[in-house]
Design an enzyme around this catalytic site. Structure first.
Site, PDB file in Angstrom:
ATOM      1  N   ARG A   1       0.873  -1.185   0.000  1.00 58.61           N
ATOM      2  CA  ARG A   1       0.000   0.000   0.000  1.00 58.61           C
ATOM      3  C   ARG A   1       0.897   1.217   0.000  1.00 58.61           C
ATOM      4  O   ARG A   1       1.692   1.420   0.928  1.00 58.61           O
ATOM      5  CB  ARG A   1      -0.909  -0.001   1.232  1.00 58.61           C
ATOM      6  CG  ARG A   1      -1.613   1.332   1.445  1.00 58.61           C
ATOM      7  CD  ARG A   1      -2.727   1.277   2.451  1.00 58.61           C
ATOM      8  NE  ARG A   1      -3.869   0.587   1.892  1.00 58.61           N
ATOM      9  CZ  ARG A   1      -5.096   0.592   2.431  1.00 58.61           C
ATOM     10  NH1 ARG A   1      -5.325   1.282   3.539  1.00 58.61           N
ATOM     11  NH2 ARG A   1      -6.086  -0.056   1.864  1.00 58.61           N
TER      12      ARG A   1
ATOM     13  N   HIS B   1      -7.275   1.066  -6.430  1.00 56.48           N
ATOM     14  CA  HIS B   1      -7.444   0.153  -5.284  1.00 56.48           C
ATOM     15  C   HIS B   1      -8.015  -1.167  -5.833  1.00 56.48           C
ATOM     16  O   HIS B   1      -9.160  -1.538  -5.546  1.00 56.48           O
ATOM     17  CB  HIS B   1      -8.385   0.798  -4.258  1.00 56.48           C
ATOM     18  CG  HIS B   1      -8.335   0.176  -2.899  1.00 56.48           C
ATOM     19  ND1 HIS B   1      -7.531  -0.907  -2.575  1.00 56.48           N
ATOM     20  CD2 HIS B   1      -9.026   0.479  -1.750  1.00 56.48           C
ATOM     21  CE1 HIS B   1      -7.715  -1.229  -1.310  1.00 56.48           C
ATOM     22  NE2 HIS B   1      -8.606  -0.414  -0.790  1.00 56.48           N
TER      23      HIS B   1
ATOM     24  N   GLN C   1      -9.697  -3.976  -3.605  1.00 62.39           N
ATOM     25  CA  GLN C   1     -11.026  -3.603  -3.148  1.00 62.39           C
ATOM     26  C   GLN C   1     -12.065  -3.879  -4.237  1.00 62.39           C
ATOM     27  O   GLN C   1     -13.183  -4.321  -3.963  1.00 62.39           O
ATOM     28  CB  GLN C   1     -11.058  -2.118  -2.769  1.00 62.39           C
ATOM     29  CG  GLN C   1     -12.401  -1.639  -2.258  1.00 62.39           C
ATOM     30  CD  GLN C   1     -12.748  -2.218  -0.891  1.00 62.39           C
ATOM     31  OE1 GLN C   1     -11.955  -2.142   0.035  1.00 62.39           O
ATOM     32  NE2 GLN C   1     -13.936  -2.788  -0.757  1.00 62.39           N
TER      33      GLN C   1
ATOM     34  N   ASP D   1     -17.188   6.870  -1.645  1.00 67.39           N
ATOM     35  CA  ASP D   1     -15.980   6.695  -0.828  1.00 67.39           C
ATOM     36  C   ASP D   1     -15.719   8.041  -0.158  1.00 67.39           C
ATOM     37  O   ASP D   1     -16.337   9.058  -0.522  1.00 67.39           O
ATOM     38  CB  ASP D   1     -14.804   6.279  -1.742  1.00 67.39           C
ATOM     39  CG  ASP D   1     -13.529   5.984  -0.960  1.00 67.39           C
ATOM     40  OD1 ASP D   1     -13.612   5.725   0.257  1.00 67.39           O
ATOM     41  OD2 ASP D   1     -12.443   6.038  -1.573  1.00 67.39           O
TER      42      ASP D   1
ATOM     43  N   CYS E   1     -16.209   1.245   0.432  1.00 70.11           N
ATOM     44  CA  CYS E   1     -15.058   0.407   0.791  1.00 70.11           C
ATOM     45  C   CYS E   1     -14.689   0.536   2.264  1.00 70.11           C
ATOM     46  O   CYS E   1     -14.021  -0.339   2.810  1.00 70.11           O
ATOM     47  CB  CYS E   1     -13.868   0.750  -0.100  1.00 70.11           C
ATOM     48  SG  CYS E   1     -13.154   2.378   0.198  1.00 70.11           S
TER      49      CYS E   1
ATOM     50  N   ARG F   1     -13.204  -8.938   1.022  1.00 71.38           N
ATOM     51  CA  ARG F   1     -11.773  -8.642   0.847  1.00 71.38           C
ATOM     52  C   ARG F   1     -10.952  -9.902   1.100  1.00 71.38           C
ATOM     53  O   ARG F   1     -10.011 -10.219   0.374  1.00 71.38           O
ATOM     54  CB  ARG F   1     -11.308  -7.535   1.822  1.00 71.38           C
ATOM     55  CG  ARG F   1     -11.882  -6.153   1.559  1.00 71.38           C
ATOM     56  CD  ARG F   1     -11.383  -5.557   0.252  1.00 71.38           C
ATOM     57  NE  ARG F   1      -9.934  -5.451   0.185  1.00 71.38           N
ATOM     58  CZ  ARG F   1      -9.210  -4.443   0.708  1.00 71.38           C
ATOM     59  NH1 ARG F   1      -9.820  -3.440   1.313  1.00 71.38           N
ATOM     60  NH2 ARG F   1      -7.896  -4.413   0.597  1.00 71.38           N
TER      61      ARG F   1
HETATM   62  N1  NVA Z   1      -9.947   6.529  -1.209  1.00 69.23           N
HETATM   63  C1  NVA Z   1      -9.596   6.106   0.125  1.00 69.23           C
HETATM   64  C2  NVA Z   1      -9.710   4.626   0.270  1.00 69.23           C
HETATM   65  C3  NVA Z   1      -9.432   4.092   1.644  1.00 69.23           C
HETATM   66  C4  NVA Z   1      -9.531   2.601   1.725  1.00 69.23           C
HETATM   67  C5  NVA Z   1      -8.182   6.553   0.440  1.00 69.23           C
HETATM   68  O1  NVA Z   1      -7.314   6.444  -0.430  1.00 69.23           O
HETATM   69  O2  NVA Z   1      -7.932   7.024   1.550  1.00 69.23           O
HETATM   70  N1   CP Z   2     -11.151  -0.445   2.352  1.00 65.63           N
HETATM   71  C1   CP Z   2      -9.896  -0.470   2.814  1.00 65.63           C
HETATM   72  O1   CP Z   2      -8.928  -0.651   2.066  1.00 65.63           O
HETATM   73  O2   CP Z   2      -9.792  -0.281   4.158  1.00 65.63           O
HETATM   74  P1   CP Z   2      -8.454  -0.078   5.009  1.00 65.63           P
HETATM   75  O3   CP Z   2      -7.916   1.286   4.686  1.00 65.63           O
HETATM   76  O4   CP Z   2      -8.901  -0.210   6.430  1.00 65.63           O
HETATM   77  O5   CP Z   2      -7.477  -1.157   4.615  1.00 65.63           O
END
Ligand code: NVA
Ligand code: CP
Length: 309
Positions: free
Chosen positions: A101, A128, A131, A224, A264, A292
């Site tokens: 990540r 993502h 997801q 989101d 998500c 997931r």
């Molecule tokens: N769009 C959000 C997704 C979190 C799982 C982010 O990047 O923070």
């Molecule tokens: N949806 C998702 O990726 O959640 P986290 O940021 O908790 O991993």
């Protein structure tokens, strides 16, 4: 041949469907498959916070007979002293896959260049894709199919989630609608990539600025956070700019009566979605979160098998 999963369109329509089928199998018989027996180690690296991704990969890797090694970048050499390429060259001597990540998509591409083990994007600024496998699985569980469905994403069209919906939805033959303020529209290159895929799968891509028009007759409504990780300094401006895109009961009533709501998570209740919707009868968020685990186990098993063929 080593296969990586850096963006949703790294999978062909047939491959995406195979992984979703496999996800159902691993969900039905959770401990039957042990492709990571040894135990083999999978490195799971986080430059950003996480709950679902961290837990679902750790549990999923253990379910597959392996051992998860969770690495927080702040306590490693990556991101400071060492490049993704050099990190990958070292990790591949010891681990069977790398899950990361991070911020820039280019980092993932450099990581993948440096290694013969699969690299998986566990969220970047741009996409993502893990997801989306879970979301598509959740939608397929409800409707029994993906092709031909209409899915509307509302809010930050430039976010990783919106852009992954464009690509993964196009691969699945979905009619993807994204509604956002003009300044938060998806990147042109992502839209044109999605358009080209949709032309071969029977899906379609449509961008809107009017949230009501975008949601009319939809089978799935998705949103989101308006403030993705890394965008915290823009919070006030984003909340003001996206206020009209909040998923309310009024907006949901324009979708099909059978429509489901997805998010998500984590959610900012009262901002991108009203509590009545996210906690209401059309919401499928808890199954989405659980999926997931199943989707990522299927992905890892599939990538590892491809590496051996
Ligand atoms: N769009 C959000 C997704 C979190 C799982 C982010 O990047 O923070
Ligand atoms: N949806 C998702 O990726 O959640 P986290 O940021 O908790 O991993």
């Amino acid at each position: 041949m080593t296969r990586h999963f850096l963006r949703d369109d790294d999978l062909s329509p047939q491959e995406q469907s195979e992984i979703l089928d496999l996800a159902v199998q691993v969900r039905d018989d959770r401990w039957a498959r042990k492709p990571l027996a040894g135990p083999q180690t999978v490195a799971v690296i986080f430059d950003k916070s996480s709950t679902r991704t961290r837990v679902s990969f750790a549990v999923g890797i253990a379910d597959l007979g392996g051992s998860p090694l969770i690495i927080t970048t702040a306590n490693s050499q990556l991101g400071g002293k060492e490049t993704p390429y050099d990190t990958a060259r070292v990790l591949e001597r010891m681990v069977s896959a790398i899950v990361w990540r991070t911020y820039a998509q280019s980092g993932l591409e450099q990581m993948a260049e440096g290694t013969t083990v699969p690299v998986v994007n566990a969220l970047s600024d741009d996409f993502h894709p893990c997801q989306l496998l879970a979301d598509l699985l959740t939608i397929r569980d409800v409707y029994g199919r993906l092709s031909g469905l209409t899915v509307t994403f509302l809010g930050d069209g430039s976010s990783n989630m919106a852009q992954s919906y464009l690509l993964a939805g196009a691969v699945a033959g979905v009619h993807v609608r994204v509604a956002s303020p003009q300044e938060f529209a998806p990147r042109d290159s992502v839209v044109s990539d999605a358009d080209a895929i949709a032309a071969t799968t029977g899906g379609s891509i449509t961008l809107y600025t009017d949230p009501f028009e975008a949601v009319a007759g939809a089978d799935v409504v998705v949103t989101d956070t308006w403030v993705s990780m890394g965008k915290e300094e823009e919070k006030a401006h984003r909340i003001a700019a996206m206020a009209d895109y909040k998923v309310t009961t009024e907006l949901m009533s324009l979708a099909k009566p059978s429509a489901i709501f997805l998010h998500c998570l984590p959610a900012d209740r009262g901002y991108e979605v009203d509590p009545e919707v996210i906690d209401g009868p059309q919401s499928a968020i808890w199954n989405e979160a659980e999926n997931r685990l199943h989707a990522q186990k299927a992905l890892l098993a599939w990538l590892l098998a491809k590496g051996q063929s």
